[in-house]
Design an enzyme around this catalytic site. Structure first.
Site, short mmCIF file in Angstrom:
data_model
loop_
_atom_site.label_atom_id
_atom_site.label_comp_id
_atom_site.label_asym_id
_atom_site.label_seq_id
_atom_site.Cartn_x
_atom_site.Cartn_y
_atom_site.Cartn_z
N CYS A 195 7.05 1.04 -3.51
CA CYS A 195 6.64 -0.25 -4.10
C CYS A 195 7.83 -1.02 -4.66
O CYS A 195 7.64 -2.09 -5.24
CB CYS A 195 5.62 -0.01 -5.22
SG CYS A 195 4.09 0.76 -4.66
N ARG A 241 2.53 -8.27 -5.07
CA ARG A 241 1.78 -7.08 -4.66
C ARG A 241 1.49 -6.18 -5.86
O ARG A 241 0.36 -5.70 -6.03
CB ARG A 241 2.56 -6.31 -3.61
CG ARG A 241 1.83 -5.06 -3.13
CD ARG A 241 2.71 -4.16 -2.30
NE ARG A 241 1.95 -3.04 -1.76
CZ ARG A 241 2.47 -1.98 -1.18
NH1 ARG A 241 3.78 -1.88 -1.07
NH2 ARG A 241 1.71 -1.02 -0.71
#
Length: 548
Positions: A195, A241
């Site tokens: 991530c 995100r």
């Protein structure tokens, strides 16, 4: 004499395709095993999930560019065997070293000089210069070394976590951050390596450069600005995100945040990035303008391309066979040089080798939480978490001093599967390394000392003083590069050695108490080595020969 070749001319002599088929067969024999291993290994992880996408686009663009250059009559036939052969030999040497020693940068990266050498040998440098971007684009599919990823990923994770925290707080959500750990309401989210945005950064940078090469804007300023802005675009999209995942978890629960919507958020990231790229490209069009492109080169006539396949057939009858032999020989040599595991027997488990009570120390039945060793989420073994045996205990002495012990053992140390140092694992779990200093640890009664490190780390509401060492074979490397070089040297000698990480840590109230904690830990570790059975001593500290 200069000649041109239209590879896709319908009247071309099909017999001249035979040398090309020989070379392609050699390339498939060379790289098909590598791609199978990539799909099972590095490309199967989230960190390198962009690899197959970039590979497919790279070969599609190579075919497109080859057709384009051929149609324009620019596929000149000026064979340059010497520079082409040197490039090919260099690429095959990289392949042999990379394949045999599990160095993916060399193994996968060797494709660029190998393909370039074949083109230069058959068509010349001038033709290669018209195809250079197709080969350059392939560099984006190479999995980066873990040591490089760790160095780059950590600051990216912290930056993304910081941005997401402040934006969510600004919109009124109850959010807090500790390192790379986000707390929103009753939930905690760890910003993992995948991530951090490095994966999306590589993919978007590759696609952005491909876009610019296809559009062929004549403005160098525009191209440079757009290529540079892809970095903050990727960062922005990744922050979006993380925010989406945090909001999904907050409103729908942890199950929703880790389920289908977690994967779907990756699509949201890409869509966000593509929209931002399109908007910025449109803005640059208004600011910089769109200079007129150079007129397209007119396709070569049939007369100009007729009869060229006879030259290709002559080249293929000799050089293509030599190329195939060289590639198959390289594959065989890589197999011969692949090191073998030195020991298949790890002996007794660490839990049996390390006593529950020794000297002044006794194991606590209910041990407090420790920072994780690099183990998989399901407790199994994976490419990034390579330990075959793990022991985590907490000991206490009569004075009430508590020492947390963590030991990890791996039978095979390879470039892609090796020990993880605490100064990398701690920050990945939300800690900040405040101090990291070399330490000479006396573990035996003689003058032999083990080279280790002292580390002071804060995070997750605690301050820890840590003492550790890592053993690879008979050496005690002090960093990731030293460990890689040790594994590489062992591999060239035909052996795969084992590895051991020994870590002790104590909670301290301030940095002033770290020195005393280090002294307690060294005393604890010395008694531990002395009390362990012969198998435990051999694994934990091979003091017969200490190499740093």
């Amino acid at each position: 004499m200069t000649s041109t070749t239209n590879l896709f001319h319908p009247s071309s002599n099909r017999a001249a395709l035979a040398p090309c088929g020989v070379v392609v067969a050699g390339l498939m024999a060379l790289y098909l095993p590598s791609f199978i291993d990539l799909f099972k290994g590095a490309w199967a992880t989230e960190k390198n999930a962009h690899g197959p996408i970039v590979m497919a686009v790279a070969f599609a663009y190579l075919t497109f560019r080859l057709r384009q250059v051929s149609a324009q009559g620019l596929l000149e036939r000026r064979p340059q065997p010497l520079p082409g052969g040197l490039m090919l030999v260099f690429g095959l040497l990289c392949y042999v070293l990379g394949r045999s020693q599990s160095v993916l940068v060399l193994e996968v990266g060797s494709m660029v000089p190998v393909l370039s050498g074949i083109m230069v040998a058959g068509f010349g440098v001038r033709t290669w210069s018209r195809m250079w971007f197709a080969f350059f684009f392939m560099l984006f599919m190479i999995p980066l070394p873990t040591s490089v990823v760790d160095v780059v990923t950590l600051p990216m994770k912290i930056a993304v976590s910081y941005a997401a925290e402040h934006l969510l707080y600004w919109t009124g959500y109850p959010v807090a951050r500790s390192g790379v750990m986000l707390s929103i309401g009753p939930y905690q989210l760890l910003v993992a390596d995948a991530c951090a945005g490095l994966n999306s950064l590589f993919t978007l940078e590759a696609m952005g450069l491909l876009y610019m090469n296809l559009v062929r804007h004549q403005s160098a300023v525009r191209n440079a600005v757009l290529a540079t802005l892809i970095v903050p675009i990727s960062f922005t999209a990744n922050t979006i995100r993380i925010m989406c995942l945090a909001l999904i978890t907050y409103h729908l629960g942890d199950g929703a945040g880790q389920g289908f919507l977690h994967g779907f958020s990756g699509l949201v990231l890409f869509l966000s990035a593509l929209v931002l790229i399109a908007c910025i490209d449109g803005l640059l069009t208004r600011l910089v303008g769109t200079p007129r492109s150079d007129p397209a080169v007119r396709p070569a006539s049939r007369a100009a391309t007729a009869g060229r396949w006879q030259h290709m057939a002559v080249f293929g009858g000799r050089a293509s066979a030599a190329m195939m032999i060289a590639m198959v020989s390289s594959l065989a040599l890589a197999q011969v040089l692949t090191p073998t595991l030195q020991s298949n027997d790890a002996g007794a488990p660490l839990a049996d080798s390390v006593p529950l009570q020794f000297g002044e120390w006794k194991a606590l039945p209910n041990a407090p939480m420790q920072a994780e060793l690099s183990t998989a989420g399901d407790g199994g073994k994976s490419q990034e978490q390579p330990y075959d045996d793990v022991l985590m205990r907490t000991y206490v002495n009569n004075a009430g001093e508590q020492v947390m012990l963590a030991i990890a053992y791996a039978r095979a140390q390879r470039q892609d599967v090796k020990l993880h140092f605490p100064d990398v694992c701690y920050p990945a779990q939300g800690y900040k390394v405040l101090e990291l200093t070399p330490a000479s640890l006396s573990m035996t009664g003689n003058d032999t000392a083990l080279p280790g490190k002292h580390m002071l780390a804060s995070g997750n509401g605690r301050l820890e003083a840590v003492t550790y060492w890592a053993r690879t074979g008979d050496a005690y490397p002090q960093g990731g590069l030293a460990m890689r070089m040790k594994i590489f040297r062992d591999g060239l000698q035909g052996k795969v050695t084992d590895g051991m990480l020994v870590r002790s840590s104590m909670l301290v109230h301030s940095s002033a108490g770290a020195a005393n904690a280090y002294a307690v830990q060294e005393r604890f570790l010395k008694q531990l080595v002395s009390a362990s059975n012969m198998h435990g001593k051999a694994l934990i500290a091979r003091t017969t020969e200490v190499k740093s």
